[in-house]
Design an enzyme around this catalytic site. Structure first.
Site, PDB file in Angstrom:
ATOM      1  N   CYS A 199     -20.351 -43.297 -82.283  1.00  0.00           N
ATOM      2  CA  CYS A 199     -20.483 -42.943 -83.695  1.00  0.00           C
ATOM      3  C   CYS A 199     -21.794 -42.973 -84.113  1.00  0.00           C
ATOM      4  O   CYS A 199     -22.341 -43.892 -84.634  1.00  0.00           O
ATOM      5  CB  CYS A 199     -19.454 -44.128 -84.526  1.00  0.00           C
ATOM      6  SG  CYS A 199     -17.940 -44.449 -83.732  1.00  0.00           S
ATOM      7  N   ALA A 204     -24.327 -40.811 -86.040  1.00  0.00           N
ATOM      8  CA  ALA A 204     -24.878 -40.583 -87.254  1.00  0.00           C
ATOM      9  C   ALA A 204     -25.395 -41.886 -88.172  1.00  0.00           C
ATOM     10  O   ALA A 204     -24.431 -42.507 -88.192  1.00  0.00           O
ATOM     11  CB  ALA A 204     -24.194 -39.220 -87.880  1.00  0.00           C
ATOM     12  N   PRO A 205     -26.593 -41.611 -88.745  1.00  0.00           N
ATOM     13  CA  PRO A 205     -27.478 -40.656 -88.971  1.00  0.00           C
ATOM     14  C   PRO A 205     -28.471 -40.431 -87.667  1.00  0.00           C
ATOM     15  O   PRO A 205     -29.347 -39.703 -87.808  1.00  0.00           O
ATOM     16  CB  PRO A 205     -28.063 -41.019 -90.250  1.00  0.00           C
ATOM     17  CG  PRO A 205     -28.016 -42.486 -90.258  1.00  0.00           C
ATOM     18  CD  PRO A 205     -26.760 -43.037 -89.663  1.00  0.00           C
ATOM     19  N   GLY A 206     -28.424 -41.490 -86.687  1.00  0.00           N
ATOM     20  CA  GLY A 206     -29.247 -41.402 -85.544  1.00  0.00           C
ATOM     21  C   GLY A 206     -30.181 -42.232 -85.391  1.00  0.00           C
ATOM     22  O   GLY A 206     -30.834 -41.958 -84.470  1.00  0.00           O
ATOM     23  N   LYS A 249     -29.985 -45.248 -84.265  1.00  0.00           N
ATOM     24  CA  LYS A 249     -29.855 -45.918 -83.086  1.00  0.00           C
ATOM     25  C   LYS A 249     -29.768 -45.075 -81.830  1.00  0.00           C
ATOM     26  O   LYS A 249     -30.562 -45.245 -80.773  1.00  0.00           O
ATOM     27  CB  LYS A 249     -28.690 -46.881 -83.117  1.00  0.00           C
ATOM     28  CG  LYS A 249     -28.338 -47.974 -84.130  1.00  0.00           C
ATOM     29  CD  LYS A 249     -27.169 -48.743 -83.755  1.00  0.00           C
ATOM     30  CE  LYS A 249     -27.173 -49.737 -84.893  1.00  0.00           C
ATOM     31  NZ  LYS A 249     -27.039 -49.270 -86.345  1.00  0.00           N
ATOM     32  N   ASP A 294     -20.361 -37.404 -83.236  1.00  0.00           N
ATOM     33  CA  ASP A 294     -20.010 -37.993 -84.883  1.00  0.00           C
ATOM     34  C   ASP A 294     -19.342 -36.785 -85.217  1.00  0.00           C
ATOM     35  O   ASP A 294     -19.025 -35.712 -84.869  1.00  0.00           O
ATOM     36  CB  ASP A 294     -21.127 -38.077 -85.747  1.00  0.00           C
ATOM     37  CG  ASP A 294     -21.143 -38.805 -86.826  1.00  0.00           C
ATOM     38  OD1 ASP A 294     -21.024 -40.162 -86.983  1.00  0.00           O
ATOM     39  OD2 ASP A 294     -20.503 -38.386 -87.834  1.00  0.00           O
ATOM     40  N   ASP A 333     -21.067 -48.183 -82.546  1.00  0.00           N
ATOM     41  CA  ASP A 333     -21.458 -48.639 -83.767  1.00  0.00           C
ATOM     42  C   ASP A 333     -20.469 -48.353 -84.896  1.00  0.00           C
ATOM     43  O   ASP A 333     -20.620 -47.295 -85.384  1.00  0.00           O
ATOM     44  CB  ASP A 333     -22.865 -48.249 -84.136  1.00  0.00           C
ATOM     45  CG  ASP A 333     -23.641 -49.088 -85.287  1.00  0.00           C
ATOM     46  OD1 ASP A 333     -23.587 -50.098 -85.489  1.00  0.00           O
ATOM     47  OD2 ASP A 333     -23.913 -48.175 -86.155  1.00  0.00           O
ATOM     48  N   CYS A 340     -21.889 -53.395 -89.488  1.00  0.00           N
ATOM     49  CA  CYS A 340     -22.816 -54.149 -90.516  1.00  0.00           C
ATOM     50  C   CYS A 340     -21.620 -54.801 -91.345  1.00  0.00           C
ATOM     51  O   CYS A 340     -22.094 -54.385 -92.731  1.00  0.00           O
ATOM     52  CB  CYS A 340     -23.789 -53.113 -90.774  1.00  0.00           C
ATOM     53  SG  CYS A 340     -22.902 -51.808 -91.686  1.00  0.00           S
TER      54      CYS A 340
END
Length: 472
Positions: A281, A283-285, A287, A305, A352, A404
């Site tokens: 998962c 985006a936005p990139g 990690k 994504d 993530d 998060c």
């Protein structure tokens, strides 16, 4: 007649220079807050767009607009409590535009030392003249002048303390959730931390620069940064004005803005050069690009994504950071078989997962004032993604699940359900893979819970799993 707060009783001082022009930072803040409330956008994106249109050349004006937008969103409950004692009817009966102007004025009066009370009142009246219904500017003037008098009488700290009693800056559903999951004392700690302005944290790009050299380069551009203990590529910006994203260091890919807890997730994953790694998962990139840097651009790195625009954003970030992707695919992570990825072919897989985002509310405070997330739907999605990812991990390989958010239903329950259904995986103690200085972030169960240091990190959850080779 003038009160001790410097506010002229009859209204704006004659000849006052405080006028709400379209580019005035308080007018900008009003426009952003109304857009966020009515259109449901994210405050950071709406604010960036409005500042560009305003063309505010003075960095102090940009900083003031930003401070007011996020301050009002973080402290809206306290502001409403302070205001309601000076209005003769319930706040919900006020026009939305009038209430927004009152919040902006009250925030400056109660929280910003550098803005004179008379300026906060006068410009609020001007905004009301411009944006609210005829005749409401007088109400704004009267209410804010009355608030100034109360502040002069009882003191700002006492006024704010009384208005903030009972955590009005958080919705009831969130207070109930955290007090149930964490206990009242820990919940209060988290609420207090979420009211603070978040720090700016950078991730150094080791493909292009050493951390010490980046510190020197940032200093030449007016930013003082210092290392974050336990995170080898993290820098915390401790001094500097302006947008760090406008620096040469940033545009050349020497660094990227990424919160420390987010960086910790990739450290837990532990990717190495030459491995096969999947970010499910992606985006936005952030990690993804961190994984690529740790791999030193050696090995196979695939990112997935669902949204094409987000994948394009990911590719642009990796290009700026000098990270070579094997593939950036538009695909549903819960159905990886449709992408042609082979089962049990990756050394490490990161999930993530999309989540409620309760752990980053100090960065997205607008989400507090919206309906609660559909936790059941999110949990179903998260469980599906984790199960799908499991099939792609080789024997002996590593699977990391992270969010998060602070919500047992999205964190511990997902993990426990996965382990019951996948006996071929075992949970590894995260403390074995993190520096000792960060060991207190690991729970008794061995998972990372960064809210154990609520003042230092955004609130992330992460678990490291290993495929043991047992049959499932």
């Amino acid at each position: 007649m003038k009160s001790s707060s410097g506010v002229t009783e009859s209204g704006p001082a004659k000849g006052s220079a405080w006028r709400a022009k379209p580019e005035d930072p308080r007018q900008v803040a009003f426009d952003v807050l109304r857009s966020v409330d009515t259109r449901g956008g994210f405050a950071d994106r709406v604010l960036d767009g409005r500042l560009r249109r305003a063309g505010c050349p003075d960095e102090r004006d940009r900083a003031l607009a930003t401070e007011i937008v996020y301050g009002v969103l973080r402290r809206r409950g306290t502001l409403d409590r302070a205001i309601e004692g000076h209005v003769r009817k319930p706040l919900e009966r006020l026009d939305a535009e009038v209430l927004e102007v009152l919040r902006i004025g009250a925030y400056q009066i109660l929280f910003l030392d550098r803005v004179p009370d008379h300026a906060a009142v006068h410009v609020s009246v001007e905004i009301a003249h411009r944006a609210a219904k005829p005749g409401t500017a007088g109400l704004v003037n009267a209410v804010l002048r009355s608030l100034c008098r109360e502040k002069s009488r009882v003191g700002r700290e006492a006024l704010v303390r009384a208005a903030a009693r009972g955590e009005p800056d958080f919705p009831g559903w969130l207070k109930d959730l955290w007090k149930r999951d964490l206990g009242a004392s820990r919940a209060r700690e988290l609420f207090h931390a979420l009211l603070a302005q978040p720090e700016v944290t950078l991730r150094v790009n080791p493909l292009k620069v050493a951390r010490a050299d980046l510190v020197e380069a940032l200093a030449r551009e007016g930013f003082l940064a210092e290392p974050v203990e336990g995170l080898p590529w993290a820098l915390r910006v401790v001094k500097g004005s302006g947008d760090i994203r406008q620096t040469r260091c940033y545009s050349e890919g020497l660094c990227v803005q990424q919160e420390a807890a987010s960086q910790l997730v990739v450290d837990l994953l532990g990717p190495c050069p030459g491995e096969r790694v999947l970010d499910l998962c992606a985006a936005p990139g952030l990690k993804t690009s961190q994984i690529g840097a740790r791999m030193e651009n050696r090995g196979l790195l695939v990112a997935l994504d669902r949204k094409p625009a987000r994948v394009r954003e990911l590719r642009r970030l990796c290009q700026r950071m000098g990270v070579r992707l094997t593939g950036a695919l538009v695909a549903d992570g819960s159905r990886p078989g449709t992408t042609g990825l082979r089962e049990r072919s990756f050394d490490r897989v990161l999930v993530d997962a999309p989540c409620s985002g309760l752990g980053i509310l100090r960065r997205t405070p607008e989400k507090k004032w919206r309906p609660p997330p559909d936790f059941r739907a999110l949990a179903a999605l998260q469980a599906g993604l984790l199960c799908a990812a499991a099939g792609l991990v080789r024997e002996g390989g590593v699977l990391v699940y992270s969010t998060c958010t602070v919500n047992r239903q999205e964190n511990e329950d997902i993990l426990e359900g996965f382990l019951v259904g996948h006996p071929g995986f075992r949970l590894e103690d995260a403390s074995h893979f993190l520096p000792r200085t960060l060991g207190d972030l690991v729970s008794e169960a061995g998972t990372v819970c960064t809210w154990r240091r609520p003042g230092e990190f955004d609130f992330f959850f992460a678990a490291r799993l290993r495929r043991t080779g047992r049959r499932e």
